[in-house]
Design a protein around this motif. Structure first.
Motif, PDB file in Angstrom:
ATOM      1  N   GLY A  14       0.815  -1.201   0.000  1.00 51.67           N
ATOM      2  CA  GLY A  14       0.000   0.000   0.000  1.00 51.67           C
ATOM      3  C   GLY A  14       0.853   1.258   0.000  1.00 51.67           C
ATOM      4  O   GLY A  14       1.925   1.285   0.608  1.00 51.67           O
ATOM      5  N   THR A  16       0.616   5.870  -0.185  1.00 46.65           N
ATOM      6  CA  THR A  16      -0.202   7.076  -0.025  1.00 46.65           C
ATOM      7  C   THR A  16       0.473   8.243  -0.732  1.00 46.65           C
ATOM      8  O   THR A  16       1.637   8.165  -1.133  1.00 46.65           O
ATOM      9  CB  THR A  16      -0.378   7.470   1.458  1.00 46.65           C
ATOM     10  N   SER A  29      -1.498   3.491   4.709  1.00 42.30           N
ATOM     11  CA  SER A  29      -1.002   2.558   3.698  1.00 42.30           C
ATOM     12  C   SER A  29      -1.040   1.121   4.214  1.00 42.30           C
ATOM     13  O   SER A  29      -1.348   0.195   3.453  1.00 42.30           O
ATOM     14  CB  SER A  29       0.407   2.937   3.238  1.00 42.30           C
ATOM     15  N   ARG A  32      -4.671   0.153   3.943  1.00 40.12           N
ATOM     16  CA  ARG A  32      -5.035  -0.030   2.531  1.00 40.12           C
ATOM     17  C   ARG A  32      -4.590  -1.405   2.041  1.00 40.12           C
ATOM     18  O   ARG A  32      -5.361  -2.140   1.417  1.00 40.12           O
ATOM     19  CB  ARG A  32      -4.392   1.090   1.713  1.00 40.12           C
ATOM     20  N   ARG A  73      -1.598   7.399  -4.513  1.00 39.89           N
ATOM     21  CA  ARG A  73      -2.494   6.611  -3.650  1.00 39.89           C
ATOM     22  C   ARG A  73      -2.830   5.325  -4.403  1.00 39.89           C
ATOM     23  O   ARG A  73      -3.712   5.311  -5.251  1.00 39.89           O
ATOM     24  CB  ARG A  73      -3.770   7.390  -3.340  1.00 39.89           C
TER      25      ARG A  73
END
Length: 82
Positions: A14, A16, A29, A32, A73
């Motif tokens: 993940g 960001t 992150s 995510r 992202r």
């Protein structure tokens, strides 16, 4: 994933953008990447998986634009095939 038995391990990463603080982005992150892993598991993926967040440390671009922030992202997959 069910149709790809050649995938033996999946690394979920993940990322960001740089909005917000570094600690917040690290947590975001991580969350995510874990959300994607759990979504795959809930849909029947049985491969070995791990999830890690990289926060804002690996940007694809550095311009201060909405488009650039959106690109940063993201979730990436690293596939190990057998």
């Amino acid at each position: 994933m069910k149709n790809h038995p050649e995938i033996v391990k999946l690394h979920i990463i993940g990322h960001t953008d740089s909005a917000g603080g570094a600690e917040h982005n690290q947590k975001l992150s991580d969350a995510r990447a874990n959300a994607v892993m759990e979504a795959l598991r809930s849909r029947g993926a049985t491969q070995t998986m791990d999830a890690v967040g990289k926060g804002e440390s690996q940007h694809l671009c550095s311009e201060d634009t909405d488009d650039c922030h959106q690109k940063n992202r993201r979730v990436e997959f690293v596939i190990e095939a057998g």
